[in-house]
Design a protein around this motif. Structure first.
Motif, PDB file in Angstrom:
ATOM      1  N   GLN A  41       0.825  -1.212   0.000  1.00  9.14           N
ATOM      2  CA  GLN A  41       0.000   0.000   0.000  1.00  9.14           C
ATOM      3  C   GLN A  41       0.864   1.270   0.000  1.00  9.14           C
ATOM      4  N   TYR A  54      -4.729  -0.717   8.268  1.00 11.15           N
ATOM      5  CA  TYR A  54      -4.398  -0.920   6.856  1.00 11.15           C
ATOM      6  C   TYR A  54      -5.150  -2.110   6.247  1.00 11.15           C
ATOM      7  N   LYS A  55      -5.927  -2.761   7.090  1.00 10.43           N
ATOM      8  CA  LYS A  55      -6.677  -3.931   6.641  1.00 10.43           C
ATOM      9  C   LYS A  55      -7.905  -3.470   5.856  1.00 10.43           C
ATOM     10  N   GLN A  56      -8.192  -4.169   4.765  1.00  9.77           N
ATOM     11  CA  GLN A  56      -9.390  -3.842   4.005  1.00  9.77           C
ATOM     12  C   GLN A  56     -10.625  -4.136   4.845  1.00  9.77           C
ATOM     13  N   LYS A  57     -11.489  -3.139   4.961  1.00  9.21           N
ATOM     14  CA  LYS A  57     -12.670  -3.298   5.798  1.00  9.21           C
ATOM     15  C   LYS A  57     -13.912  -3.384   4.922  1.00  9.21           C
ATOM     16  N   ARG A  58     -14.927  -4.009   5.494  1.00  6.18           N
ATOM     17  CA  ARG A  58     -16.215  -3.945   4.814  1.00  6.18           C
ATOM     18  C   ARG A  58     -16.766  -2.522   5.010  1.00  6.18           C
ATOM     19  N   LYS A  59     -17.891  -2.227   4.434  1.00  4.83           N
ATOM     20  CA  LYS A  59     -18.457  -0.882   4.478  1.00  4.83           C
ATOM     21  C   LYS A  59     -18.706  -0.437   5.920  1.00  4.83           C
ATOM     22  N   SER A  86     -15.789   4.594   6.165  1.00  3.93           N
ATOM     23  CA  SER A  86     -15.473   4.379   4.745  1.00  3.93           C
ATOM     24  C   SER A  86     -16.457   5.124   3.845  1.00  3.93           C
TER      25      SER A  86
END
Length: 723
Positions: free
Chosen positions: A77, A104-109, A113
């Motif tokens: 990233q 830095y972890k991809q999160k759900r909505k 966000s």
């Protein structure tokens, strides 16, 4: 992290020994093999230390692997800074690593966000900077769009972003987690509408309960979790929320006027909505994991002495599986466990055919010279025991024959009897008849019989069905492996169930050994193992020393001396003018004295052995075929019976420890119901856990403290009476 250094320090090892252990494990050597045959390399670490070390090694390597994965993911990233690298380097738990990765972890909505997607990140950054000169509302008006209708909506979105930034901060989460652990209380209450249900009474002590998180005992954690899982209890962690919010905001607040007020509000929202629920789950999970590990440890501690109970060898035994309506299943086995006869008798209610049962059983006892009756402790065992006591009394009066009986813990017998393995071993027997055989054999050789049963069904430990099944199976498998290998097995009689736990073997190879034996006759040499399909040199090295051959070509094959040391063992014997035939004939009784006079160091050098191996070899040479279990106290044979109604406070009685748990120990004192010795009644001195003093199978003197016949409860004490 220097894993070797960490292992060395945590286990207080000599650095060379620690390095050797890691090398031996990495080379694929089994724990029993390392513990028994590489003592000089490990500083004589026992199997328990080696297993703990192996588990820790796995954790540390997984930790390092996860650090690399997180570092790589953040690097992709373009956000991997020196500060993050340093934090990852310092992290000593997987939780800390995940905290660092969280932002830095991809999160759900999420609300944050959504706000970022609306372009509000710069506004959030400006507010978080808390410049006193910032006019927040005027700044917010710059972000009004079709999606953001008003300045208030822009500010609210920016606060959502700030709340998530604060929630994702590793240092803040660590502080809140520590606050929960050190100052939180775990509280429980009945679920509304469940109070009146009979099952809810099991959790009565938890209907309005609270205890500091830092002090709660593991068995109470497990009880609360089970009550919650079954829908009877509501469980939560409570703490001073206002103080926790101040901790949350502390690292982010500046003296920035209006902006700081918004940051404080965002921090409080982040605590309520994001941090508190998440940290509570983490703390509850940590409590459960720690409690599970304690429960698994207790299971291991209890299981080992149960498996290692001394065998009652070479006694014709009558197995007795008690029952009411369907009758008591009886099976007679010879001294080797071979079934001689079986029947069913009905001395218990509702049939009460006592005279007929006595006639049948006296005939069997006389015909086969039965020496001991092994009676299961399940349903109808009290009624069966009363009958057995009458029966053996009459036999003594009529014939002078002494017959004893033992009440055997039959836990798991029915599970084994109904299993595919039970059906495979006794295809022509009904399930109850298999149970009677198992009950007889578990007295004759507890290890060989109990090894066939899922350890979770053996009846020791607590809350075993709530544990992580994979972790529990791994831990208990280690206990089974250690017990089987420390005793050793007869290569010509051992079942697949026993052989598969020998170091270096598995179920497939164990089956091949039995098939080879059936096709080619008895093994006469350990070397023949190399002819068994799928048993190569590596497996042979691991397993050979734990497999015994009675009456084989080489007497050393009936000892724990490893084939790799045969030549050296013979050199040692020749130093004192002994031969292997002297070992077979037991003509080396003075070997230790001769060795002492000659000098252990000198003998070790001349026979090319290290001192630890030499000591082990001498022990084996002096008693080939020995069973280490024979040195332990034998089971108590009974000739008479008591009932709970015969007990009186103050009575002193001998009993056998059946189970050790966190709060005490259950002791079999010869009545149908085991008595409880609470931890506070075990000894006059302070102990942290009952296992410091007691183990399963131990014979102890206890005093009856209290008896409740209606509730079928017996309170015991082991404390000395005041003089």
């Amino acid at each position: 992290m220097d894993i070797l250094q960490t292992i060395t320090q945590e286990f207080n090892l000599n650095p060379t020994h620690a390095k050797n252990i890691l090398s031996l494990i990495d080379e694929g050597n089994t724990i029993p093999f390392i513990a028994r045959y590489r003592k000089e390399m490990t500083g004589s670490c026992d199997d328990q230390v080696l297993r703990a070390l192996s588990d820790r090694l796995t954790y540390l390597r997984n930790l390092e692997k996860r650090k690399e994965e997180v570092s790589s993911a953040i690097g992709e990233q373009g956000k991997l800074t020196d500060e993050i690298k340093a934090a990852l380097e310092k992290a000593v738990t997987l939780t800390e690593v995940e905290d660092i990765y969280r932002p830095y972890k991809q999160k759900r909505k999420t609300r944050a966000s959504v706000a970022v997607a609306k372009g509000l990140q710069p506004l959030a950054d400006a507010i978080l900077a808390q410049d006193k000169a910032l006019d927040v509302r005027r700044e917010a008006e710059k972000y009004i769009t079709e999606e953001v209708k008003t300045a208030d909506e822009a500010i609210a979105g920016a606060q959502d972003i700030i709340a998530e930034i604060i929630s994702d901060d590793a240092a803040t989460r660590k502080k809140i987690r520590n606050f929960f652990f050190n100052h939180g209380e775990i509280a429980s209450s009945y679920v509304k509408g469940k109070e009146a249900e009979d099952e809810a009474k099991t959790y009565e002590m938890y209907k309005a309960y609270s205890e500091p998180v830092s002090e709660i005992k593991s068995h109470r954690v497990l009880a609360l979790n089970r009550g919650e899982k079954e829908g009877f209890l509501k469980v939560s962690i409570v703490c001073d929320a206002e103080f926790a919010k101040r901790i949350t905001a502390a690292s982010f607040l500046k003296d920035g006027g209006e902006a700081s007020k918004l940051v404080k509000a965002a921090a409080e929202d982040g605590y309520d909505r994001l941090i508190a629920p998440s940290v509570e789950r983490e703390v509850r999970a940590r409590l459960f994991d720690d409690a599970s590990e304690q429960a698994i440890k207790m299971f291991e501690i209890n299981l080992k002495p149960l498996l290692m109970q001394p065998p009652v060898k070479n006694k014709v035994t009558m197995g007795w599986d008690p029952a009411f309506r369907t009758g008591c299943k009886i099976c007679v086995v010879d001294g080797t466990g071979k079934v001689l006869d079986k029947t069913v008798v009905y001395p218990t209610p509702p049939q009460n055919k006592k005279d007929e049962a006595k006639r049948v059983l006296k005939g069997l006892i006389g015909q086969y010279a039965v020496e001991v009756i092994s009676c299961g402790n399940g349903t109808a065992s009290k009624e069966s025991e009363i009958f057995i006591a009458e029966l053996i009394k009459e036999i003594k009066e009529e014939t002078g024959r002494e017959v004893g009986y033992v009440i055997v813990n039959e836990a798991g017998a029915s599970v084994y009897s109904a299993s595919a393995l039970g059906a495979e071993v006794f295809p022509d027997y009904a399930v109850p008849a298999r149970s009677a055989v198992s009950i007889a054999r578990r007295l004759q050789d507890p290890l060989a019989e109990l090894i066939k049963i899922d350890p979770k069904s053996i009846g020791v430990g607590q809350y075993q069905h709530d544990m992580n099944e994979k972790r529990l199976d791994c831990a208990l498998g280690g206990v089974l492996e250690d017990c089987v290998n420390s005793v050793g097995v007869d290569l010509n009689t051992a079942s697949v169930s026993l052989l598969k736990y020998i170091a270096g073997l598995n179920s497939a190879v164990a089956k091949n050994i039995v098939s080879f034996r059936e096709e080619n006759g008895k093994f006469t040499s350990r070397k023949q193992l190399l002819k068994v399909p799928k048993l190569g040199e590596k497996a042979y090295t691991q397993c050979a020393g734990f497999l015994r051959i009675d009456c084989g070509d080489n007497i050393l094959d009936n000892t724990a001396v490893h084939p790799e040391s045969y030549e050296k063992a013979e050199k040692l014997l020749s130093l004192f003018n002994y031969t292997k035939e002297d070992v077979r004939a037991r003509r080396i009784a003075d070997l230790r004295e001769k060795l002492k006079a000659y000098g252990v160091d000198k003998a070790a050098k001349e026979s090319e052995l290290d001192k630890a191996t030499l000591t082990d070899i001498v022990t084996e040479l002096m008693k080939p075929g020995r069973d280490i279990r024979e040195a332990l106290p034998a089971p108590m044979l009974r000739k008479d019976i008591m009932g709970i109604e015969d007990l009186r406070p103050g009575m002193e009685i001998s009993g056998t420890v059946r189970n050790v748990v966190d709060f005490g120990a259950f002791v079999d004192i010869g009545v149908h119901q085991d008595g409880l010795v609470h931890i506070s009644e075990i000894t006059d001195r302070y102990i942290r856990h009952p296992s410091e003093v007691l183990r399963v199978g131990q014979v102890v003197k206890v005093t009856i403290k209290e008896v409740d016949v209606k509730k079928n409860r017996i309170g015991l004490t082991m404390k000395k009476k005041n003089k």
